[in-house]
Scaffold this motif. Sequence first.
Motif, PDB file in Angstrom:
ATOM      1  N   THR A  85       0.845  -1.120   0.045  1.00  0.00           N
ATOM      2  CA  THR A  85       0.116   0.003  -0.113  1.00  0.00           C
ATOM      3  C   THR A  85       0.793   1.243  -0.052  1.00  0.00           C
ATOM      4  OG1 THR A  85      -0.213  -0.270   2.440  1.00  0.00           O
ATOM      5  CG2 THR A  85      -2.077  -1.120   1.068  1.00  0.00           C
ATOM      6  N   ASP A  88      -3.222   6.101  -1.981  1.00  0.00           N
ATOM      7  CA  ASP A  88      -4.445   5.552  -2.484  1.00  0.00           C
ATOM      8  C   ASP A  88      -4.264   4.351  -3.149  1.00  0.00           C
ATOM      9  OD1 ASP A  88      -3.397   6.811  -4.752  1.00  0.00           O
ATOM     10  OD2 ASP A  88      -5.116   7.936  -5.044  1.00  0.00           O
ATOM     11  N   ARG A  89      -2.978   3.884  -3.412  1.00  0.00           N
ATOM     12  CA  ARG A  89      -2.831   2.820  -4.322  1.00  0.00           C
ATOM     13  C   ARG A  89      -2.606   1.310  -3.525  1.00  0.00           C
ATOM     14  NH1 ARG A  89      -0.940   4.102  -9.559  1.00  0.00           N
ATOM     15  NH2 ARG A  89      -1.076   6.584 -10.160  1.00  0.00           N
ATOM     16  N   ASN A 103      -5.189  -1.620  -7.571  1.00  0.00           N
ATOM     17  CA  ASN A 103      -6.450  -1.046  -7.186  1.00  0.00           C
ATOM     18  C   ASN A 103      -7.495  -1.969  -7.541  1.00  0.00           C
ATOM     19  OD1 ASN A 103      -5.227   0.911  -5.503  1.00  0.00           O
ATOM     20  ND2 ASN A 103      -5.556   2.581  -7.039  1.00  0.00           N
TER      21      ASN A 103
END
Length: 307
Positions: A85, A88-89, A103
């Motif tokens: 992580t 936001d990926r 994602n």
Amino acid sequence: MNKKMIGKVMAAGLLTLLVAATQLGAMSEVSVAAANSIEIMVNGKKATPDAPPYSNAGRVMVPLRFISDHFQGKLKLSGKDITITRGDRTIKLKIGSKTAEINGKSFDLGAPSEVKYNRTMVPLRLINAGFGIPVRWDAVGQRVWVGEEKVLSLEEKGVKVGTYDEYKRYFGDYEDISKTKKVSVFTGSDFPVRFEAVDDKVTFYKIWTEQVNGLDVIKIHHSGKRFGIYFLTGDGKPRFRMPAELISLKNADGSYVDVYYVASSGDFFVGDIKDKNWENFKISSVKYIGFKVNLETTPLLLNPFTK
């Protein structure tokens, strides 16, 4: 010694080049790959990964954890399953698989991830697609650029500037080599480095030694203006060298691999060196390698080819 004499000394190297070219004949290609393994540059700085990158079936493989840690990713390993992580990926992959999940969407790696050197290695393309980080594979220079692609100058690298007087015994009467009376000494660990002035712009990627048909040469991979070099041994008599045009190479990307003979007949026939044993001159006799570029300070490379 005046500029005219320096010009004669450097031109004398042509005699060595013509003789050597007759002996060598045509040379098909000069390869930067001969300069050893693939390098990783991260935001303009040479990185030292815990496992070396390599090429596998046309794909460049890089150590996953090294890249993840460098860019603040969080990696979790469960058996052969890896989850990373970063912001936001979310990246998911299985060791040995040719696909990953970014994602929630499937992504073709082009080659399977694998364990080598006790590290998980993944195709370079995953770094760009999964982490959102710019990457570029420099096939000519055998170099991976990750993040911002830039090369720092000696000043930006914090290389100390000394005075000409500290190195006067190396230059002898050739004072006009160091027009600024300032000297910057750098080492092999500073590569790649940028030399930039008003009329001289050179990016210096790599330097290494080889033998070409039994003759010792230095090879320099660089972009920008071509230049002569000189060897400083401490006797006050610089030994000038110019690129051997017939065996140097201009690459498809516009960069050069210039070749310089270590021994030159000019050391005997021109100037005041008069070295009767010029054919036996070795790079191990050199303390500094200088570069004929027009900078605010005279750049000297501490000879990286001595133990």
